[in-house]
Design a protein around this motif. Structure first.
Motif, short mmCIF file in Angstrom:
data_model
loop_
_atom_site.label_atom_id
_atom_site.label_comp_id
_atom_site.label_asym_id
_atom_site.label_seq_id
_atom_site.Cartn_x
_atom_site.Cartn_y
_atom_site.Cartn_z
N ARG A 152 0.83 -1.21 0.00
CA ARG A 152 0.00 0.00 0.00
C ARG A 152 0.86 1.25 0.00
O ARG A 152 0.56 2.23 -0.69
CB ARG A 152 -0.95 -0.01 1.20
N GLU A 153 1.95 1.22 0.77
CA GLU A 153 2.86 2.36 0.80
C GLU A 153 3.53 2.55 -0.57
O GLU A 153 3.69 3.69 -1.05
CB GLU A 153 3.92 2.16 1.87
N PHE A 154 3.91 1.44 -1.17
CA PHE A 154 4.54 1.48 -2.50
C PHE A 154 3.58 2.07 -3.53
O PHE A 154 3.96 2.94 -4.32
CB PHE A 154 4.96 0.07 -2.90
N GLN A 155 2.33 1.62 -3.51
CA GLN A 155 1.34 2.13 -4.45
C GLN A 155 1.10 3.62 -4.26
O GLN A 155 0.96 4.38 -5.23
CB GLN A 155 0.03 1.36 -4.31
N ALA A 156 1.03 4.06 -3.01
CA ALA A 156 0.79 5.47 -2.72
C ALA A 156 1.93 6.34 -3.25
O ALA A 156 1.70 7.40 -3.84
CB ALA A 156 0.63 5.68 -1.21
N ARG A 157 3.16 5.89 -3.02
CA ARG A 157 4.31 6.66 -3.50
C ARG A 157 4.33 6.72 -5.03
O ARG A 157 4.61 7.76 -5.62
CB ARG A 157 5.61 6.05 -2.98
N CYS A 158 4.01 5.60 -5.67
CA CYS A 158 3.99 5.56 -7.12
C CYS A 158 2.88 6.46 -7.69
O CYS A 158 3.08 7.14 -8.70
CB CYS A 158 3.82 4.13 -7.63
N ARG A 159 1.72 6.45 -7.05
CA ARG A 159 0.62 7.31 -7.50
C ARG A 159 1.04 8.78 -7.45
O ARG A 159 0.76 9.55 -8.37
CB ARG A 159 -0.64 7.09 -6.66
N ASN A 160 1.70 9.16 -6.37
CA ASN A 160 2.15 10.55 -6.24
C ASN A 160 3.15 10.91 -7.32
O ASN A 160 3.11 12.01 -7.89
CB ASN A 160 2.78 10.77 -4.86
#
Length: 230
Positions: A152-160
């Motif tokens: 989830r943290e990885f996805q959030a950083r990638c989305r940003n």
């Protein structure tokens, strides 16, 4: 005598006019990538561009190229046939730097300076996306991610990061509606996969575009082919 010389004078006048309309682009190159030594540097026109130029071989870390064309044109830079960056062929003296990572940076004119700043920012985002992917893969290689927290943290950083990339693309295109950079990078954007985010981005750009941008023949054709409305 007057009748004899008149056609000659007309031919000379036409030739001088054609020469004055053409622009000469001188490129002074330097290379710090050992694998590029003795390879040929070439410029490949984007979007049916047309200019006269020759391939040049990198020798002892340097090369000099000369191109002749009309209006400023975007082109792809290749070394040994592999793409390493973009530049604008336009009248003036340019400096091309091939760095150790294999990227080309061109400076010396307003459009190329703008392009260099944009590509530097885009490369930084792309590098960070790759770094995040490597970090996530390494972190979950042995212990996994049973609770999905790292994912989830990885996805959030990638989305940003992807949001930042789209914002950068949009700002660059809309701030260059009046020149070749806005047109050609918008056409590149139209060729990317039509995700919901990409569709919203294209529609946002078209909403801001002035009439003369939308009337461009290439813009009209590509926009229609990709299913968007002007």
């Amino acid at each position: 005598m007057t009748r004899f010389y008149a056609p000659i004078l007309l031919i000379i006048t036409v030739c001088l006019t054609m020469t004055s309309c053409a622009s000469t682009c001188e490129i002074f190159g330097s290379n710090s990538n050992p694998s590029f030594e003795d390879k040929k540097v070439a410029l490949v026109p984007e979007n049916n561009g047309d200019f006269d130029g020759s391939e040049e071989t990198i020798t002892h870390g340097t090369f000099i190229m000369t191109c002749t064309g009309g209006a400023p044109q975007l082109c792809r830079i290749t070394v040994g046939g592999d793409p390493v960056g973009f530049m604008v062929v336009e009248n003036g003296k340019l400096d091309m730097d091939l760095d150790k990572k294999g990227n080309a940076t061109v400076s010396g004119t307003n459009l190329n300076n703008k392009l260099a700043r944009y590509l530097s920012k885009m490369n930084a985002i792309e590098f960070e996306l790759a770094r995040q992917d490597l970090f996530y893969t390494s972190a979950t290689l042995f212990d996994g991610d049973p609770d999905g927290i790292l994912h989830r943290e990885f996805q959030a950083r990638c989305r940003n990061l992807l949001d930042s990339r789209r914002e950068l693309q949009t700002e660059f295109i809309t701030s260059n509606f009046d020149n070749v950079l806005g047109k050609d990078f918008f056409l590149q954007l139209l060729n990317e996969p039509p995700t919901p985010e990409r569709k919203a981005q294209v529609e946002q750009i078209l909403k801001k575009a002035p009439k003369n941008f939308k009337k461009d023949e290439d813009i009209r054709r590509f926009v229609t082919q990709t299913g968007y409305k002007l």
